[in-house]
Scaffold this motif. Structure first.
Motif, PDB file in Angstrom:
ATOM      1  N   MET A  49      37.087   9.662  66.176  1.00  0.00           N
ATOM      2  CA  MET A  49      38.278   9.225  66.299  1.00  0.00           C
ATOM      3  C   MET A  49      39.055  10.131  67.148  1.00  0.00           C
ATOM      4  O   MET A  49      39.133  11.170  66.939  1.00  0.00           O
ATOM      5  CB  MET A  49      39.297   8.819  64.885  1.00  0.00           C
ATOM      6  N   SER A  50      39.851   9.536  68.190  1.00  0.00           N
ATOM      7  CA  SER A  50      40.510  10.631  69.366  1.00  0.00           C
ATOM      8  C   SER A  50      41.612  11.193  68.736  1.00  0.00           C
ATOM      9  O   SER A  50      42.330  10.611  67.506  1.00  0.00           O
ATOM     10  CB  SER A  50      40.795   9.545  70.547  1.00  0.00           C
ATOM     11  N   GLN A  51      42.120  12.184  69.230  1.00  0.00           N
ATOM     12  CA  GLN A  51      43.178  12.993  68.855  1.00  0.00           C
ATOM     13  C   GLN A  51      44.439  12.328  68.859  1.00  0.00           C
ATOM     14  O   GLN A  51      45.474  12.196  68.074  1.00  0.00           O
ATOM     15  CB  GLN A  51      43.396  14.491  69.600  1.00  0.00           C
ATOM     16  N   LEU A  52      44.458  11.415  70.191  1.00  0.00           N
ATOM     17  CA  LEU A  52      45.834  10.550  70.165  1.00  0.00           C
ATOM     18  C   LEU A  52      46.102   9.514  69.329  1.00  0.00           C
ATOM     19  O   LEU A  52      46.994   9.342  68.542  1.00  0.00           O
ATOM     20  CB  LEU A  52      45.622   9.810  71.494  1.00  0.00           C
ATOM     21  N   HIS A  53      44.775   8.961  68.688  1.00  0.00           N
ATOM     22  CA  HIS A  53      44.808   8.127  67.571  1.00  0.00           C
ATOM     23  C   HIS A  53      45.164   8.797  65.986  1.00  0.00           C
ATOM     24  O   HIS A  53      45.904   8.252  65.450  1.00  0.00           O
ATOM     25  CB  HIS A  53      43.392   7.407  67.368  1.00  0.00           C
ATOM     26  N   LEU A  54      44.615   9.984  66.202  1.00  0.00           N
ATOM     27  CA  LEU A  54      45.191  10.824  64.864  1.00  0.00           C
ATOM     28  C   LEU A  54      46.498  11.067  64.941  1.00  0.00           C
ATOM     29  O   LEU A  54      47.205  11.007  63.823  1.00  0.00           O
ATOM     30  CB  LEU A  54      44.343  12.084  64.650  1.00  0.00           C
ATOM     31  N   ASP A  55      47.070  11.558  66.006  1.00  0.00           N
ATOM     32  CA  ASP A  55      48.384  11.961  66.060  1.00  0.00           C
ATOM     33  C   ASP A  55      49.349  10.488  65.853  1.00  0.00           C
ATOM     34  O   ASP A  55      50.567  10.565  65.433  1.00  0.00           O
ATOM     35  CB  ASP A  55      48.810  12.279  67.561  1.00  0.00           C
ATOM     36  N   HIS A  56      48.998   9.283  66.593  1.00  0.00           N
ATOM     37  CA  HIS A  56      49.645   8.173  65.976  1.00  0.00           C
ATOM     38  C   HIS A  56      49.778   8.016  64.646  1.00  0.00           C
ATOM     39  O   HIS A  56      50.819   7.394  64.066  1.00  0.00           O
ATOM     40  CB  HIS A  56      48.980   6.941  66.992  1.00  0.00           C
ATOM     41  N   ARG A  57      48.682   8.036  63.842  1.00  0.00           N
ATOM     42  CA  ARG A  57      48.611   7.839  62.423  1.00  0.00           C
ATOM     43  C   ARG A  57      49.539   8.853  61.657  1.00  0.00           C
ATOM     44  O   ARG A  57      50.267   8.442  60.738  1.00  0.00           O
ATOM     45  CB  ARG A  57      47.219   7.889  62.067  1.00  0.00           C
ATOM     46  N   LYS A  58      49.357  10.030  62.315  1.00  0.00           N
ATOM     47  CA  LYS A  58      50.242  11.123  61.576  1.00  0.00           C
ATOM     48  C   LYS A  58      51.773  10.435  62.004  1.00  0.00           C
ATOM     49  O   LYS A  58      52.515  10.746  60.759  1.00  0.00           O
ATOM     50  CB  LYS A  58      50.362  12.374  62.304  1.00  0.00           C
ATOM     51  N   GLY A  59      52.271  10.142  63.196  1.00  0.00           N
ATOM     52  CA  GLY A  59      53.587   9.567  63.323  1.00  0.00           C
ATOM     53  C   GLY A  59      53.885   8.597  62.483  1.00  0.00           C
ATOM     54  O   GLY A  59      55.251   8.429  61.818  1.00  0.00           O
ATOM     55  N   LEU A  60      52.933   7.768  62.314  1.00  0.00           N
ATOM     56  CA  LEU A  60      53.137   6.469  61.183  1.00  0.00           C
ATOM     57  C   LEU A  60      53.664   6.979  59.845  1.00  0.00           C
ATOM     58  O   LEU A  60      54.589   6.485  59.242  1.00  0.00           O
ATOM     59  CB  LEU A  60      52.261   5.620  61.278  1.00  0.00           C
ATOM     60  N   LEU A  61      52.592   7.852  59.323  1.00  0.00           N
ATOM     61  CA  LEU A  61      52.915   8.274  58.081  1.00  0.00           C
ATOM     62  C   LEU A  61      54.190   9.150  57.915  1.00  0.00           C
ATOM     63  O   LEU A  61      55.198   8.767  56.781  1.00  0.00           O
ATOM     64  CB  LEU A  61      51.820   9.230  57.656  1.00  0.00           C
ATOM     65  N   ILE A  62      54.652  10.052  58.839  1.00  0.00           N
ATOM     66  CA  ILE A  62      55.803  10.878  58.804  1.00  0.00           C
ATOM     67  C   ILE A  62      57.082  10.115  58.861  1.00  0.00           C
ATOM     68  O   ILE A  62      57.996  10.145  58.143  1.00  0.00           O
ATOM     69  CB  ILE A  62      55.807  11.825  59.866  1.00  0.00           C
ATOM     70  N   THR A  63      57.145   9.245  59.852  1.00  0.00           N
ATOM     71  CA  THR A  63      58.090   8.306  60.020  1.00  0.00           C
ATOM     72  C   THR A  63      58.226   7.130  58.786  1.00  0.00           C
ATOM     73  O   THR A  63      59.436   7.006  58.730  1.00  0.00           O
ATOM     74  CB  THR A  63      58.250   7.726  61.395  1.00  0.00           C
ATOM     75  N   GLY A  64      57.325   6.785  58.314  1.00  0.00           N
ATOM     76  CA  GLY A  64      57.214   5.715  57.260  1.00  0.00           C
ATOM     77  C   GLY A  64      57.931   6.482  56.143  1.00  0.00           C
ATOM     78  O   GLY A  64      58.730   5.535  55.385  1.00  0.00           O
ATOM     79  N   ILE A  65      57.453   7.585  55.668  1.00  0.00           N
ATOM     80  CA  ILE A  65      58.215   8.569  54.538  1.00  0.00           C
ATOM     81  C   ILE A  65      59.873   8.699  54.969  1.00  0.00           C
ATOM     82  O   ILE A  65      60.360   8.325  54.041  1.00  0.00           O
ATOM     83  CB  ILE A  65      57.708   9.915  54.563  1.00  0.00           C
ATOM     84  N   GLY A  66      60.120   9.009  56.111  1.00  0.00           N
ATOM     85  CA  GLY A  66      61.544   9.087  56.572  1.00  0.00           C
ATOM     86  C   GLY A  66      62.422   7.816  56.190  1.00  0.00           C
ATOM     87  O   GLY A  66      63.182   7.777  55.507  1.00  0.00           O
ATOM     88  N   GLY A  67      61.783   6.776  56.764  1.00  0.00           N
ATOM     89  CA  GLY A  67      62.525   5.531  56.554  1.00  0.00           C
ATOM     90  C   GLY A  67      62.567   4.980  55.221  1.00  0.00           C
ATOM     91  O   GLY A  67      63.615   4.378  54.785  1.00  0.00           O
ATOM     92  N   LEU A  68      61.510   5.245  54.601  1.00  0.00           N
ATOM     93  CA  LEU A  68      61.754   4.950  52.926  1.00  0.00           C
ATOM     94  C   LEU A  68      62.516   5.741  52.237  1.00  0.00           C
ATOM     95  O   LEU A  68      63.479   5.301  51.505  1.00  0.00           O
ATOM     96  CB  LEU A  68      60.263   5.182  52.370  1.00  0.00           C
ATOM     97  N   VAL A  69      62.697   6.933  52.375  1.00  0.00           N
ATOM     98  CA  VAL A  69      63.680   8.025  51.828  1.00  0.00           C
ATOM     99  C   VAL A  69      64.918   7.559  52.255  1.00  0.00           C
ATOM    100  O   VAL A  69      66.104   7.522  51.324  1.00  0.00           O
ATOM    101  CB  VAL A  69      63.371   9.363  52.037  1.00  0.00           C
ATOM    102  N   LEU A  70      65.174   7.094  53.382  1.00  0.00           N
ATOM    103  CA  LEU A  70      66.617   6.913  53.872  1.00  0.00           C
ATOM    104  C   LEU A  70      67.213   6.050  53.310  1.00  0.00           C
ATOM    105  O   LEU A  70      68.631   5.645  53.264  1.00  0.00           O
ATOM    106  CB  LEU A  70      66.327   6.934  55.531  1.00  0.00           C
ATOM    107  N   SER A  71      66.474   4.792  52.680  1.00  0.00           N
ATOM    108  CA  SER A  71      66.816   3.662  52.057  1.00  0.00           C
ATOM    109  C   SER A  71      67.913   3.968  50.936  1.00  0.00           C
ATOM    110  O   SER A  71      68.627   3.177  50.530  1.00  0.00           O
ATOM    111  CB  SER A  71      65.885   2.609  51.693  1.00  0.00           C
TER     112      SER A  71
END
Length: 299
Positions: free
Chosen positions: A1-23
């Motif tokens: 798995m490329s670093q770009l794909h890993l970074d994208h997954r990391k971004g999805l996880l981090i931002t998803g947590i932020g959106g969930l907490v913000l609710s």
């Protein structure tokens, strides 16, 4: 798995947590039972203090002195987050919660347009279709707000969304770490709110809810959502505000028995359907593109 794909997954996880907490943000603001400027002052001050504590602990643990803001561009992003916070808080106290959170989902449209104009990331045809449907949904909500006397609050919600999308776009363009930008940006609403409170007095009936909101909810949400643009495009980050759009009216309905009007529900359903459809299309398209790349460039 490329670093770009890993970074994208990391971004999805981090931002998803932020959106969930913000609710949880708006329900906690409502539970505080305070007036606009007093609530803004207490919430922003708590978040600012937490930012300084986290920064100090980070430096102590790592032994490295980390910049709170990465140069002039960091101060610009922080100022944008601060202005968005003022507009958001004004909207909270001048329109219904359901109206506000559905309008905040329009962040995706503004982010896509700004990325197109300034970053040359031209939206795909499906994005234009989603934006058109969302325009219809927001139009229904704002029109209902006009007839119900909430037009000022609805417009402030739109302004907050546009400024927030601008902050995301600038962060994406800079490529710099803006983890502390949103929290440090609270200095702007602190200054404005402090002046207003000095004129009218401080009034928050249950300050504990606001302190908890500033120390935990907005701190975590700000860090996650400000970090997201390092790994994701502006429209993708904005998509995670959909979590607030979907969950906040549910929390408010359960806690305060505040049922959205039929017009707001209709507009909200249109907006959410457009966003979900667009998100699903992006996921499918991304997986197909990843498979094609893997076939063409085997490891």
């Amino acid at each position: 798995m490329s670093q770009l794909h890993l970074d994208h997954r990391k971004g999805l996880l981090i931002t998803g947590i932020g959106g969930l907490v913000l609710s949880a943000d708006i329900p906690l603001l409502r539970l505080g039972q305070g007036e606009t400027w007093s609530t803004l002052l207490l919430r922003s001050s708590t978040t600012f203090i937490c930012a300084l504590i986290i920064w100090a602990v980070w430096n102590l643990v790592t032994g490295k002195r980390r910049k709170v803001l990465p140069g002039k561009i960091g101060y610009l992003v922080a100022a944008l987050y601060g202005l968005a916070s003022i507009a958001f808080m004004t909207a909270v106290y001048n329109t219904k919660t359901a109206n506000l959170v559905f309008i905040l989902a329009f962040n995706t449209v503004f982010s896509a347009l700004l990325s197109w104009v300034f970053l040359k990331e031209r939206p795909k045809a499906i994005t234009f279709i989603a934006m058109f449907l969302m325009l219809i949904g927001v139009g229904i909500i704002v029109y209902e707000g006009l007839s119900a006397g909430h037009v000022f609050g609805d417009l402030m919600g739109l302004l907050s969304t546009f400024i927030l999308a601008s902050a995301i776009t600038v962060t994406r363009a800079s490529g710099k770490d803006m983890s502390f930008a949103a929290m440090m940006g609270t200095a702007v609403p602190i200054a404005v709110a402090a002046f207003m409170v000095s004129q009218n007095g401080f009034n928050v009936a249950v300050p504990g809810w606001i302190i908890f909101n500033g120390a935990v909810v907005t701190t975590i949400a700000f860090i996650c959502l400000a970090t997201g643009p390092r790994f994701l495009s502006g429209p993708e980050v904005a998509m995670f505000y959909l979590l607030e759009t979907v969950l906040t009216p549910i929390w408010v309905w359960l806690v305060f028995s505040e049922r959205p009007t039929d017009a707001t529900l209709l507009g909200g359903i249109i907006i959410i359907s457009a966003l979900i459809g667009h998100s699903l299309w992006q996921m499918v398209h991304s997986r197909r593109r990843a498979r094609t790349t893997a076939i063409r460039h085997p490891i």
